[in-house]
Design a protein around this motif. Structure first.
Motif, mmCIF file in Angstrom:
data_model
loop_
_atom_site.group_PDB
_atom_site.id
_atom_site.type_symbol
_atom_site.label_atom_id
_atom_site.label_comp_id
_atom_site.label_asym_id
_atom_site.label_seq_id
_atom_site.Cartn_x
_atom_site.Cartn_y
_atom_site.Cartn_z
ATOM 1 N N ASN A 46 -3.837 -35.453 -10.644
ATOM 2 C CA ASN A 46 -4.248 -34.990 -9.481
ATOM 3 C C ASN A 46 -5.573 -34.505 -9.532
ATOM 4 O OD1 ASN A 46 -4.389 -33.358 -7.010
ATOM 5 N ND2 ASN A 46 -3.478 -31.559 -7.850
ATOM 6 N N THR A 78 1.111 -35.406 -14.031
ATOM 7 C CA THR A 78 0.992 -35.239 -12.787
ATOM 8 C C THR A 78 -0.470 -34.371 -12.511
ATOM 9 O OG1 THR A 78 3.147 -35.418 -12.238
ATOM 10 C CG2 THR A 78 1.800 -34.401 -10.545
ATOM 11 N N ASP A 84 -7.723 -37.670 -9.500
ATOM 12 C CA ASP A 84 -8.035 -37.961 -8.136
ATOM 13 C C ASP A 84 -9.198 -37.570 -7.276
ATOM 14 O OD1 ASP A 84 -7.167 -39.489 -5.595
ATOM 15 O OD2 ASP A 84 -6.112 -37.779 -5.213
ATOM 16 N N TRP A 131 0.345 -43.210 -7.575
ATOM 17 C CA TRP A 131 -1.112 -43.010 -8.175
ATOM 18 C C TRP A 131 -1.603 -44.551 -8.525
ATOM 19 C CZ3 TRP A 131 -3.090 -38.450 -8.130
ATOM 20 C CH2 TRP A 131 -2.124 -37.370 -7.877
#
Length: 312
Positions: A189, A185, A192, A245
């Protein structure tokens, strides 16, 4: 008999004369009464009473008193110029100055640099994004006012801030990739946000300048693929779906003009098992998630039927 008398006046001191009263009694100048009178006159002349001849140390009324004198100030309290103590000096430094000082020390003493790297906490994604945003701001400020933003003139004006931003991306990205970063994660993150930064890089008219953005897309796409492979091994790909995602990656690929196909292929390969599960899309179904990912149509409208994600 003849008596010789001194003729010079000074010679009379050698022959003191004795005074005689009427009774022919000689009076000596050194009688007790004359001595007392002489002493009294002397005391009167000096203005001192005879009683004061007694030592004042024997009288409580005249006890000696010690006069208080101002003590000398310590030399430590003297006003002299001196440098600031280290804690006060550090209080005056802003973040940029402190980083500069620390970096200089680490470069001069590599062992200290190793200690700092081992002791410093891992940077959060938010902190890293703030740093990247500051590089973006410097890039925007370097652009000339008016004119063509994609021209060679504009490129020459912003070349250094552009290279600084790309270099920061290149340095930060491996920190958030496995095996160094073990939480998918966190990795996703960061990727992104980093991909959004690449989207904002300028598009240049000259083909010779376009390689900056193309290379950045290629590197970030490979980073996405690495994280997807690691996440699928840890949780069977459910983390990719639960956080959405897979959909974000598809949007990134569309915004990049298909320059993130490597990441899309990795996602389609890891999620291919979904096409063979009973009750779900078949492997030859053009609407299956796998085929949509491979065909680049994932996330596009499919009539009235919503796209199913995962097992829900």
């Amino acid at each position: 008999m003849n008596v010789l008398l001194p003729t010079h006046p000074s010679s009379f001191s050698e022959y003191p004369l004795h005074h005689h009263d009427h009774n022919h009694n000689p009076v000596s100048p050194h009688t007790p009464s004359s001595r007392m009178s002489s002493r009294k006159r002397k005391a009167d002349d000096d203005g001192i009473d005879e009683s004061m001849s007694i030592s004042p140390q024997n009288s409580p009324a005249f006890a000696p008193r010690t006069l208080a004198r101002p003590s000398k100030r310590s030399r430590a309290n003297e006003v002299n110029g001196r440098p600031l103590a280290l804690p006060r000096l550090l209080e005056t430094l802003d973040a940029e100055s402190l980083r500069s000082v620390l970096q200089t020390i680490c470069e001069r003493h590599p062992e200290i640099g190793t200690e700092v790297a081992n002791s410093a906490p891992n940077p959060s994604v938010a902190a890293t994004v703030d740093v990247l945003s500051s590089y973006q701001e410097k890039l925007r400020e370097a652009f000339p006012f008016g004119g063509n933003a994609g021209s060679d003139y504009a490129y020459n004006r912003v070349k250094q801030p552009l290279l600084d931003l790309i270099e920061a991306l290149t340095d930060f990205t491996p920190h958030y990739l496995p095996p160094h970063e073990t939480h998918p994660t966190v990795s996703l993150n960061y990727l992104d946000n980093a991909t959004k930064v690449i989207h904002d890089l300028p598009e240049w008219d000259s083909q010779s300048h376009k390689h900056h953005k193309d290379n950045a897309y290629d590197e970030i796409s490979r980073a996405w693929a690495l994280v997807i492979n690691a996440a699928s091994k840890r949780g069977g790909g459910f983390q990719l779906h639960s956080g959405g995602w897979d959909q974000r990656l598809q949007k990134h690929n569309e915004q990049s003009g298909g320059r993130m196909q490597v990441a899309i292929n990795a996602l389609g390969s890891e999620l291919s098992w979904m096409g063979g599960m009973g009750g779900m899309d078949g492997p030859n179904d053009p609407n299956s998630i796998r085929n949509q990912l491979l065909n680049g149509t994932y996330g596009a409208p499919t009539g009235n039927l919503p796209v199913r994600v995962g097992l829900w």
